[in-house]
Scaffold this motif. Structure first.
Motif, PDB file in Angstrom:
ATOM      1  N   ALA A  98      67.439  62.595 -53.105  1.00  0.00           N
ATOM      2  CA  ALA A  98      66.333  61.977 -52.413  1.00  0.00           C
ATOM      3  C   ALA A  98      66.773  60.638 -51.863  1.00  0.00           C
ATOM      4  O   ALA A  98      67.513  59.913 -52.505  1.00  0.00           O
ATOM      5  N   THR A  99      66.358  60.313 -50.654  1.00  0.00           N
ATOM      6  CA  THR A  99      66.707  59.046 -50.039  1.00  0.00           C
ATOM      7  C   THR A  99      65.465  58.386 -49.489  1.00  0.00           C
ATOM      8  O   THR A  99      64.476  59.043 -49.175  1.00  0.00           O
ATOM      9  N   SER A 100      65.529  57.062 -49.386  1.00  0.00           N
ATOM     10  CA  SER A 100      64.425  56.310 -48.824  1.00  0.00           C
ATOM     11  C   SER A 100      64.988  55.100 -48.114  1.00  0.00           C
ATOM     12  O   SER A 100      66.006  54.545 -48.519  1.00  0.00           O
ATOM     13  N   THR A 101      64.370  54.693 -47.015  1.00  0.00           N
ATOM     14  CA  THR A 101      64.807  53.515 -46.295  1.00  0.00           C
ATOM     15  C   THR A 101      63.617  52.614 -46.035  1.00  0.00           C
ATOM     16  O   THR A 101      62.475  53.058 -45.984  1.00  0.00           O
ATOM     17  N   ALA A 102      63.885  51.327 -45.879  1.00  0.00           N
ATOM     18  CA  ALA A 102      62.820  50.363 -45.606  1.00  0.00           C
ATOM     19  C   ALA A 102      63.341  49.304 -44.658  1.00  0.00           C
ATOM     20  O   ALA A 102      64.556  49.102 -44.529  1.00  0.00           O
ATOM     21  N   THR A 103      62.457  48.644 -43.966  1.00  0.00           N
ATOM     22  CA  THR A 103      62.865  47.617 -43.011  1.00  0.00           C
ATOM     23  C   THR A 103      63.230  46.317 -43.711  1.00  0.00           C
ATOM     24  O   THR A 103      64.051  45.548 -43.249  1.00  0.00           O
ATOM     25  N   SER A 104      62.616  46.031 -44.861  1.00  0.00           N
ATOM     26  CA  SER A 104      62.903  44.813 -45.622  1.00  0.00           C
ATOM     27  C   SER A 104      63.943  45.103 -46.676  1.00  0.00           C
ATOM     28  O   SER A 104      63.882  46.117 -47.355  1.00  0.00           O
ATOM     29  N   THR A 105      64.924  44.218 -46.808  1.00  0.00           N
ATOM     30  CA  THR A 105      65.994  44.473 -47.760  1.00  0.00           C
ATOM     31  C   THR A 105      66.280  43.232 -48.588  1.00  0.00           C
ATOM     32  O   THR A 105      66.178  42.109 -48.093  1.00  0.00           O
ATOM     33  N   ILE A 106      66.648  43.405 -49.858  1.00  0.00           N
ATOM     34  CA  ILE A 106      67.008  42.281 -50.711  1.00  0.00           C
ATOM     35  C   ILE A 106      68.497  42.269 -50.978  1.00  0.00           C
ATOM     36  O   ILE A 106      69.013  41.346 -51.570  1.00  0.00           O
TER      37      ILE A 106
ATOM     38  N   ILE B  52      63.992  45.336 -59.247  1.00  0.00           N
ATOM     39  CA  ILE B  52      63.994  44.415 -58.109  1.00  0.00           C
ATOM     40  C   ILE B  52      64.562  43.061 -58.525  1.00  0.00           C
ATOM     41  O   ILE B  52      65.363  42.453 -57.797  1.00  0.00           O
ATOM     42  N   ILE B  53      64.181  42.583 -59.704  1.00  0.00           N
ATOM     43  CA  ILE B  53      64.721  41.324 -60.224  1.00  0.00           C
ATOM     44  C   ILE B  53      66.234  41.445 -60.414  1.00  0.00           C
ATOM     45  O   ILE B  53      66.999  40.543 -60.058  1.00  0.00           O
ATOM     46  N   ALA B  54      66.671  42.569 -60.980  1.00  0.00           N
ATOM     47  CA  ALA B  54      68.102  42.774 -61.217  1.00  0.00           C
ATOM     48  C   ALA B  54      68.896  42.769 -59.919  1.00  0.00           C
ATOM     49  O   ALA B  54      70.066  42.368 -59.896  1.00  0.00           O
ATOM     50  N   ALA B  55      68.273  43.209 -58.834  1.00  0.00           N
ATOM     51  CA  ALA B  55      68.945  43.241 -57.537  1.00  0.00           C
ATOM     52  C   ALA B  55      68.792  41.938 -56.763  1.00  0.00           C
ATOM     53  O   ALA B  55      69.244  41.835 -55.625  1.00  0.00           O
ATOM     54  N   GLY B  56      68.141  40.940 -57.371  1.00  0.00           N
ATOM     55  CA  GLY B  56      68.036  39.633 -56.743  1.00  0.00           C
ATOM     56  C   GLY B  56      66.810  39.425 -55.889  1.00  0.00           C
ATOM     57  O   GLY B  56      66.779  38.508 -55.059  1.00  0.00           O
ATOM     58  N   GLY B  57      65.777  40.242 -56.079  1.00  0.00           N
ATOM     59  CA  GLY B  57      64.617  40.155 -55.208  1.00  0.00           C
ATOM     60  C   GLY B  57      63.349  39.641 -55.846  1.00  0.00           C
ATOM     61  O   GLY B  57      62.253  39.932 -55.349  1.00  0.00           O
ATOM     62  N   GLU B  58      63.445  38.880 -56.932  1.00  0.00           N
ATOM     63  CA  GLU B  58      62.228  38.440 -57.615  1.00  0.00           C
ATOM     64  C   GLU B  58      61.333  37.585 -56.717  1.00  0.00           C
ATOM     65  O   GLU B  58      60.099  37.632 -56.813  1.00  0.00           O
ATOM     66  N   ALA B  59      61.930  36.805 -55.826  1.00  0.00           N
ATOM     67  CA  ALA B  59      61.135  35.910 -54.978  1.00  0.00           C
ATOM     68  C   ALA B  59      60.178  36.678 -54.073  1.00  0.00           C
ATOM     69  O   ALA B  59      59.166  36.131 -53.629  1.00  0.00           O
ATOM     70  N   LYS B  60      60.493  37.951 -53.815  1.00  0.00           N
ATOM     71  CA  LYS B  60      59.653  38.747 -52.917  1.00  0.00           C
ATOM     72  C   LYS B  60      58.629  39.599 -53.660  1.00  0.00           C
ATOM     73  O   LYS B  60      57.876  40.346 -53.037  1.00  0.00           O
ATOM     74  N   LEU B  61      58.585  39.493 -54.987  1.00  0.00           N
ATOM     75  CA  LEU B  61      57.620  40.263 -55.752  1.00  0.00           C
ATOM     76  C   LEU B  61      56.214  39.684 -55.591  1.00  0.00           C
ATOM     77  O   LEU B  61      56.042  38.466 -55.564  1.00  0.00           O
ATOM     78  N   PRO B  62      55.198  40.536 -55.504  1.00  0.00           N
ATOM     79  CA  PRO B  62      53.816  40.029 -55.476  1.00  0.00           C
ATOM     80  C   PRO B  62      53.521  39.246 -56.749  1.00  0.00           C
ATOM     81  O   PRO B  62      54.026  39.569 -57.832  1.00  0.00           O
ATOM     82  N   SER B  63      52.707  38.228 -56.631  1.00  0.00           N
ATOM     83  CA  SER B  63      52.427  37.353 -57.773  1.00  0.00           C
ATOM     84  C   SER B  63      51.731  38.089 -58.910  1.00  0.00           C
ATOM     85  O   SER B  63      51.855  37.703 -60.074  1.00  0.00           O
ATOM     86  N   ASN B  64      50.989  39.143 -58.586  1.00  0.00           N
ATOM     87  CA  ASN B  64      50.254  39.877 -59.622  1.00  0.00           C
ATOM     88  C   ASN B  64      51.037  41.054 -60.194  1.00  0.00           C
ATOM     89  O   ASN B  64      50.500  41.828 -60.982  1.00  0.00           O
ATOM     90  N   MET B  65      52.299  41.210 -59.813  1.00  0.00           N
ATOM     91  CA  MET B  65      53.101  42.326 -60.318  1.00  0.00           C
ATOM     92  C   MET B  65      53.640  41.974 -61.697  1.00  0.00           C
ATOM     93  O   MET B  65      54.203  40.890 -61.900  1.00  0.00           O
ATOM     94  N   PRO B  66      53.482  42.847 -62.697  1.00  0.00           N
ATOM     95  CA  PRO B  66      53.972  42.537 -64.049  1.00  0.00           C
ATOM     96  C   PRO B  66      55.487  42.388 -64.069  1.00  0.00           C
ATOM     97  O   PRO B  66      56.200  43.126 -63.384  1.00  0.00           O
ATOM     98  N   ARG B  67      55.949  41.416 -64.826  1.00  0.00           N
ATOM     99  CA  ARG B  67      57.386  41.148 -64.940  1.00  0.00           C
ATOM    100  C   ARG B  67      57.904  41.518 -66.315  1.00  0.00           C
ATOM    101  O   ARG B  67      57.190  41.397 -67.306  1.00  0.00           O
TER     102      ARG B  67
ATOM    103  N   SER C 162      69.353  31.389 -65.685  1.00  0.00           N
ATOM    104  CA  SER C 162      68.766  32.702 -65.464  1.00  0.00           C
ATOM    105  C   SER C 162      68.662  32.957 -63.969  1.00  0.00           C
ATOM    106  O   SER C 162      68.609  32.032 -63.164  1.00  0.00           O
ATOM    107  N   ARG C 163      68.644  34.223 -63.602  1.00  0.00           N
ATOM    108  CA  ARG C 163      68.483  34.583 -62.205  1.00  0.00           C
ATOM    109  C   ARG C 163      67.007  34.586 -61.813  1.00  0.00           C
ATOM    110  O   ARG C 163      66.652  34.922 -60.699  1.00  0.00           O
ATOM    111  N   SER C 164      66.124  34.236 -62.728  1.00  0.00           N
ATOM    112  CA  SER C 164      64.690  34.277 -62.448  1.00  0.00           C
ATOM    113  C   SER C 164      64.060  32.920 -62.703  1.00  0.00           C
ATOM    114  O   SER C 164      64.666  32.023 -63.276  1.00  0.00           O
ATOM    115  N   LYS C 165      62.828  32.786 -62.256  1.00  0.00           N
ATOM    116  CA  LYS C 165      62.067  31.562 -62.486  1.00  0.00           C
ATOM    117  C   LYS C 165      61.345  31.616 -63.828  1.00  0.00           C
ATOM    118  O   LYS C 165      60.687  30.663 -64.226  1.00  0.00           O
TER     119      LYS C 165
END
Length: 437
Positions: free
Chosen positions: A1-9, A358-373, A390-393
């Protein structure tokens, strides 16, 4: 299975590898959410599983059956190493062929359980193609210790009997798939449906449960292939014959700051998370040694440059050959815990699992604020270090909190358990029972 998106981290696509006797469909709850954060996602059926071809597995290890059994390092025999390497090659080389076919220079490689183990084997052999390594409740991380046997012996009789039966079947080369294929349809299908019901209470929709059970059943009924790696790679107690805790710290890469490795476990995971903490500790100590050696090299180069220009030139030419080895730091390991999840964390709590990926791939800054971490854990040495970041805030927590969060895992630190004043005997029985089922 494959998936593509316009936004990338990350420029490297996310490649998902499933666990033992599973397939790429096990990530069905995750792909849609992840597709908003990764440029490309590939969920693969590894060779010998799912809808991939199923060549005869034992042909790949037959040549090593008569290998010399001399013990070359006091712990692991050369014969064992050769057999394990051959078993790993079945999956590693087919993954590398797939990568070449798709012309992907770098991968963000994420593997679950056995897929995590094989992701490490791939990163060892082809580190130049791995941008990040994400291990999802990986099997085979810790070393097996003497207390592990005594732990089993202390369990109730019915648990010990189950384990001895499992160990006997394991030694005879019987896999879960081959056992199911030997049973009548009603028995085998009932066992698979019961497994889904027991192990995945988070799937409450009867129709969803039915489809997942049918998928797992049909996967098991197909000719056996990749499943026969079990006895070549693991011992009956699900310990690796060559533990990952000793292998991850030695992975070299062309990443300037060393390979970044993220290890993610479920709160009720039966995999032993303490192996991740030990691997982190080992990598941290190696990085401290490496940094010290780099300081010495810089001082020596500075001293040489102060003497003669021709010596500086000679030194630069001689040292350029070592840039890709001694100048590469050991990996950095990050350990995460997903709440309300067990070993199948991608299905138990898909939202927090996705956030962890997403955090492991370096994309925590783009996570919605209400998404559980997830929660990030560190060994005590790292917690005391001023150089660690840490790689996170989010705040990170130490080993004591990890023991409380994971409720002891499969192995217990007796002193910590007594200090916490908790009786975890029932939990231990439950985790071993889950492992055997």
């Amino acid at each position: 299975a494959t998936s593509t998106a316009t936004s990338t981290i990350s420029p490297a696509p996310l490649v998902l590898l499933h666990g033992y006797a599973n397939g790429s469909l096990y990530f069905y709850r995750n792909l849609m959410g992840l597709s908003h954060h990764f440029g490309s996602i590939y969920a693969l059926d590894m060779l010998g599983w799912g809808l991939s071809s199923r060549p005869k597995f034992d042909l790949l290890i037959a040549d090593n059956d008569n290998a010399n059994d001399d013990d070359d390092d006091g712990k692991i025999s050369m014969k064992t190493k050769r057999k394990v390497t051959s078993a790993e090659s079945f999956f590693v080389e087919s993954l590398e062929s797939w990568r070449k076919h798709h012309n992907l220079p770098k991968l963000t490689l994420a593997g679950h359980s056995m897929g995590g183990y094989l992701s490490v084997a791939y990163a060892e052999r082809y580190p130049q193609h791995v941008e990040r390594l994400i291990l999802l409740s990986p099997v085979g991380v810790p070393e097996q210790k003497e207390e592990d046997a005594s732990r089993i012996n202390s369990l109730p009789f019915h648990i010990r009997a189950m384990f001895k039966t499992f160990r006997y079947l394991f030694s005879q080369g019987v896999t879960p798939g081959s056992f199911l294929r030997s049973l009548p349809y009603s028995k085998s299908k009932g066992m698979v449906d019961g497994y889904i019901l027991r192990r995945l209470p988070a799937i409450s929709c009867p129709e969803e449960r039915e489809h997942l059970g049918e998928y797992l059943y049909q996967n098991s009924m197909m000719p056996g292939s990749g499943e026969y790696c079990l006895g070549e790679i693991l011992t009956p107690g699900a310990f690796a014959k060559i533990p990952l805790a000793n292998r991850i710290p030695n992975i070299k890469t062309d990443n300037e700051d060393g390979l970044e490795v993220h290890m993610i476990y479920g709160e009720r995971d039966w995999m032993d998370w303490t192996g991740a903490i030990e691997a982190q500790r080992s990598c941290y100590e190696k990085r401290m040694e490496w940094e010290s050696s780099q300081d010495q090299i810089k001082q020596e180069n500075k001293r040489q440059s102060a003497t003669q220009l021709d010596q500086q030139t000679d030194s630069g030419a001689a040292s350029s050959d070592t840039t890709t080895t001694s100048n590469i730091p050991p990996p950095r390991i990050f350990v995460h815990g997903v709440k309300d999840a067990s070993h199948l964390l991608m299905l138990d709590n898909y939202q927090e699992f996705n956030a962890a990926l997403i955090i492991a791939a370096g994309g925590e800054a783009k996570l919605p604020s209400n998404m559980p971490r997830p929660i990030e854990f560190v060994c005590d040495e790292v917690a005391r270090s001023t150089s660690y970041s840490s790689r996170s805030k989010r705040d990170v927590v130490g080993e004591e909190e990890a023991y409380n969060f994971f409720r002891g895992g499969l192995k217990f630190n007796k002193g910590r358990k007594q200090m916490a004043g908790k009786d975890d005997t029932g939990l231990e029985e439950k985790k071993v029972d889950e492992q055997l089922s």
